[in-house]
Design a protein around this motif. Structure first.
Motif, PDB file in Angstrom:
ATOM      1  N   SER A   4       0.925  -1.223  -0.087  1.00 22.47           N
ATOM      2  CA  SER A   4      -0.230   0.060   0.095  1.00 22.47           C
ATOM      3  C   SER A   4       0.660   1.189   0.080  1.00 22.47           C
ATOM      4  CB  SER A   4      -0.917   0.230   1.188  1.00 22.47           C
ATOM      5  OG  SER A   4      -0.064  -0.008   2.294  1.00 22.47           O
ATOM      6  N   SER A   5       1.959   1.070  -0.245  1.00 24.01           N
ATOM      7  CA  SER A   5       2.963   2.314   0.051  1.00 24.01           C
ATOM      8  C   SER A   5       4.173   1.913  -1.175  1.00 24.01           C
ATOM      9  CB  SER A   5       3.819   2.490   1.243  1.00 24.01           C
ATOM     10  OG  SER A   5       4.371   1.452   1.653  1.00 24.01           O
ATOM     11  N   ASP A   6       3.641   1.560  -2.276  1.00 23.27           N
ATOM     12  CA  ASP A   6       4.540   1.255  -3.501  1.00 23.27           C
ATOM     13  C   ASP A   6       5.142   2.593  -4.268  1.00 23.27           C
ATOM     14  OD1 ASP A   6       4.605   0.237  -6.796  1.00 23.27           O
ATOM     15  OD2 ASP A   6       5.891  -0.536  -5.134  1.00 23.27           O
ATOM     16  N   VAL A   7       4.249   3.755  -4.094  1.00 22.79           N
ATOM     17  CA  VAL A   7       4.619   4.885  -4.613  1.00 22.79           C
ATOM     18  C   VAL A   7       5.342   5.852  -3.586  1.00 22.79           C
ATOM     19  CG1 VAL A   7       3.926   7.078  -6.156  1.00 22.79           C
ATOM     20  CG2 VAL A   7       2.916   4.489  -6.302  1.00 22.79           C
ATOM     21  N   MET A   8       6.585   6.478  -3.808  1.00 22.91           N
ATOM     22  CA  MET A   8       7.048   7.424  -2.864  1.00 22.91           C
ATOM     23  C   MET A   8       7.194   8.676  -3.602  1.00 22.91           C
ATOM     24  SD  MET A   8       7.956   5.732  -0.023  1.00 22.91           S
ATOM     25  CE  MET A   8       8.771   7.062   0.666  1.00 22.91           C
ATOM     26  N   GLY A   9       6.918   9.763  -2.884  1.00 30.04           N
ATOM     27  CA  GLY A   9       6.721  11.054  -3.564  1.00 30.04           C
ATOM     28  C   GLY A   9       7.472  12.091  -2.555  1.00 30.04           C
ATOM     29  N   THR A  29       8.418   4.627  -7.868  1.00 31.72           N
ATOM     30  CA  THR A  29       7.769   3.536  -7.390  1.00 31.72           C
ATOM     31  C   THR A  29       8.912   2.530  -6.815  1.00 31.72           C
ATOM     32  OG1 THR A  29       7.793   2.372  -9.537  1.00 31.72           O
ATOM     33  CG2 THR A  29       5.799   3.472  -8.909  1.00 31.72           C
ATOM     34  N   TRP A  30       8.354   1.813  -5.616  1.00 36.23           N
ATOM     35  CA  TRP A  30       9.576   0.746  -5.205  1.00 36.23           C
ATOM     36  C   TRP A  30       9.498  -0.375  -6.051  1.00 36.23           C
ATOM     37  CZ3 TRP A  30      12.534   2.213  -1.438  1.00 36.23           C
ATOM     38  CH2 TRP A  30      12.096   3.040  -0.725  1.00 36.23           C
ATOM     39  N   SER A  31       8.527  -0.827  -6.653  1.00 36.68           N
ATOM     40  CA  SER A  31       8.475  -2.034  -7.607  1.00 36.68           C
ATOM     41  C   SER A  31       9.143  -2.007  -8.863  1.00 36.68           C
ATOM     42  CB  SER A  31       7.100  -2.227  -7.707  1.00 36.68           C
ATOM     43  OG  SER A  31       6.315  -1.399  -8.329  1.00 36.68           O
ATOM     44  N   GLY A  32       8.847  -0.771  -9.511  1.00 33.13           N
ATOM     45  CA  GLY A  32       9.616  -0.799 -10.899  1.00 33.13           C
ATOM     46  C   GLY A  32      10.638   0.398 -11.147  1.00 33.13           C
ATOM     47  N   GLY A  33      10.622   1.329 -10.108  1.00 37.93           N
ATOM     48  CA  GLY A  33      11.435   2.497 -10.276  1.00 37.93           C
ATOM     49  C   GLY A  33      10.932   3.564 -11.324  1.00 37.93           C
ATOM     50  N   SER A  34       9.519   3.539 -11.693  1.00 39.10           N
ATOM     51  CA  SER A  34       9.222   4.458 -12.645  1.00 39.10           C
ATOM     52  C   SER A  34       8.911   5.826 -11.817  1.00 39.10           C
ATOM     53  CB  SER A  34       7.731   4.060 -13.030  1.00 39.10           C
ATOM     54  OG  SER A  34       7.084   5.114 -13.751  1.00 39.10           O
ATOM     55  N   GLN A  35       9.471   6.944 -12.696  1.00 34.05           N
ATOM     56  CA  GLN A  35       9.651   8.242 -12.016  1.00 34.05           C
ATOM     57  C   GLN A  35       8.572   9.035 -12.752  1.00 34.05           C
ATOM     58  OE1 GLN A  35      13.908   9.182 -12.414  1.00 34.05           O
ATOM     59  NE2 GLN A  35      14.422   7.014 -12.089  1.00 34.05           N
ATOM     60  N   ILE A  93      15.175  11.702  -8.653  1.00 32.31           N
ATOM     61  CA  ILE A  93      14.605  10.881  -7.668  1.00 32.31           C
ATOM     62  C   ILE A  93      14.815   9.321  -7.697  1.00 32.31           C
ATOM     63  CG2 ILE A  93      12.284  10.350  -8.725  1.00 32.31           C
ATOM     64  CD1 ILE A  93      10.968  10.541  -6.066  1.00 32.31           C
ATOM     65  N   SER A  94      15.425   8.802  -6.890  1.00 32.57           N
ATOM     66  CA  SER A  94      16.043   7.282  -6.938  1.00 32.57           C
ATOM     67  C   SER A  94      15.620   6.657  -5.484  1.00 32.57           C
ATOM     68  CB  SER A  94      17.540   7.475  -7.023  1.00 32.57           C
ATOM     69  OG  SER A  94      18.203   8.047  -5.902  1.00 32.57           O
ATOM     70  N   ARG A  95      15.837   5.401  -5.679  1.00 29.17           N
ATOM     71  CA  ARG A  95      15.576   4.655  -4.451  1.00 29.17           C
ATOM     72  C   ARG A  95      16.661   3.599  -4.084  1.00 29.17           C
ATOM     73  NH1 ARG A  95      14.435   1.507  -8.486  1.00 29.17           N
ATOM     74  NH2 ARG A  95      13.231  -0.511  -8.434  1.00 29.17           N
TER      75      ARG A  95
END
Length: 117
Positions: A29-34, A51-57, A69-71
């Motif tokens: 439920s927290s896959d998107v970080m902003g 996104t944590w899952s795919g890294g889409s920015q 932005i990076s993770r």
């Protein structure tokens, strides 16, 4: 899930800062970080998401080409590298998490960025 933002400070125009947002854990439920920011006297505005899952920015037009932005999934941490900072980038920067890029239901405490001219 708790979010802890850090890395703000005072920098001259043209300088750089890197913000960090550490999440206590990752969930579906927290896959998107902003990252969002709020300048004095203005409403909070979107800066960037990942996104944590795919890294889409995704980026606001005002920061494209300057912010990245990076993770780091292993550290549960999201970063915002800010280059070529401008005085109009001044504000409190908040990290947030949510299930989609339209819904953010977890917020960090904010970190202040001040860019002097």
């Amino acid at each position: 899930v708790q979010l802890q933002a850090s890395g703000g400070g005072l920098v001259q125009a043209g300088g750089s800062l890197r913000l960090s947002c550490a999440a206590s854990r990752r969930t579906f439920s927290s896959d998107v970080m902003g990252w969002f920011r709020q300048a004095p006297g203005k409403e909070r505005e979107f800066v960037a998401t990942i996104t944590w899952s795919g890294g889409s920015q995704n980026y606001a037009d005002s920061v494209k080409g300057r912010f990245t932005i990076s993770r780091d999934n292993g550290k549960n941490t999201v970063y915002l590298q800010m280059n070529n900072l401008k005085p109009e980038d001044t504000g409190v920067y908040y990290c947030a998490a949510g299930p989609t890029s339209k819904v953010f239901n977890l917020w960090g405490q904010g970190t202040l960025v001040t860019v002097s001219s």
